[in-house]
Scaffold this motif. Structure first.
Motif: not given
Length: 307
Positions: A250-277
């Motif tokens: 998030x600090x370096x605006x890197x489009x990786x799995x960690x940032x995707x998990x955070x964005x998916x949580x904010x969007x309630x995109x549960x299938x993506x969160x489930x897959x990342x976990x």
């Protein structure tokens, strides 16, 4: 050795099954997933439509079996926000996280192990105190603060490296430095502690009495036994670097799995969160199993123990 590997793989398989239960059940622990997907402005009818569309109205066991069957076939579900397969979204982001994690791990290992060895060889000296100070400083400094300071100094003031993104290889420099410094202290201290223990062992004194060169005593006799705890720690540290980089990405605006998990949580995109976990948990299982096998190869005594 074969029996030990079979036992460890059996344990890893059982843990993987338990991980699949947890990753599937987590989306139901916070409440009705249909309501979360429908959003705060959704009506009861919208939630009912989502529940029917995603099959949340079926028995939980049936949902789990369908999900596991899909995962084994490479189908991680469909993103609610992007309306596309989760596997495609994750595949686009996981490459960045893997590269960032492995580069950070390699740098941490290259610095921490020699530093730990030198600190053990000159224990209680100024070299040892400087190495311990380096480790304490790394544990005390928040990673996000260090990242922001590096951005200000090397990105804003001097303009040496990009301050965000990974479009070029130079974009990885600052994130790798921050993540590797986060992993170095524990690895250095474990190496130092292990080396101190083995340097006082009888077989090391015998090797020195035979007149073997000092570097040969350190690398062939001492380091091989001192590195066993480091292998187990390294597996955990690599897993942390791969899964715990949400803040740094998030600090370096890197489009990786960690940032995707955070964005998916904010969007309630549960299938993506489930897959990342699931993916990150399985990476942990694979790394710890691999470290156990490597330790067993280096130390025959471990092979006779129960997994």
């Amino acid at each position: 050795m074969l029996g030990f590997v079979v036992r460890r793989l059996t344990v890893a398989l059982l843990v993987a099954v338990a991980v699949s239960w947890l990753s599937f059940g987590l989306i139901f622990m916070a409440g009705d997933p249909a309501i979360a997907i429908a959003g705060s402005g959704g009506s009861a009818a919208d939630a009912a439509a989502v529940r029917e569309a995603y099959g949340f109205d079926r028995p939980i066991v049936v949902q789990y079996l369908d999900w596991v069957t899909g995962v084994l076939g490479g189908d991680l579900g469909r993103s609610v926000y992007f309306n596309m397969p989760v596997s495609e979204i994750v595949a686009a982001r996981v490459k960045v996280t893997l590269l960032l994690g492995f580069l950070s791990f390699a740098l941490a290992l290259l610095v921490a192990v020699p530093l730990g060895v030198v600190a053990a060889m000159f224990r209680n000296s100024i070299v040892d105190r400087l190495a311990l100070g380096f480790a304490v400083l790394g544990q005390a400094i928040p990673s996000f603060w260090l990242g922001l300071m590096l951005i200000v100094v090397f990105g804003v003031w001097y303009g040496i490296v990009p301050i965000s993104g990974t479009d070029t290889w130079r974009g990885y420099i600052l994130p790798v430095l921050v993540l590797s410094y986060y992993a170095m202290p524990a690895m250095m201290r474990v190496t130092r502690s292990g080396m101190i223990d083995v340097l006082d062992a009888d077989y090391v004194r015998t090797a020195r009495a035979k007149g073997l060169p000092g570097w040969l005593v350190i690398t062939r006799h001492a380091l091989r036994n001192a590195v066993l705890p480091l292998i187990s720690l390294s597996a955990v540290q690599l897993g942390v670097l791969l899964s715990g980089s949400i803040v740094i990405e998030s600090v370096f605006a890197v489009n990786g799995m960690g940032r995707l998990a955070w964005e998916s949580l904010l969007r309630s995109d549960l299938p993506v969160v489930q897959a990342i976990i699931l993916i990150l948990a399985l990476i942990y299982v694979a790394l710890t199993t691999l470290s156990d096998v490597i330790n067993a190869l280096l130390d025959p005594r471990i092979r006779g123990r129960r997994a």
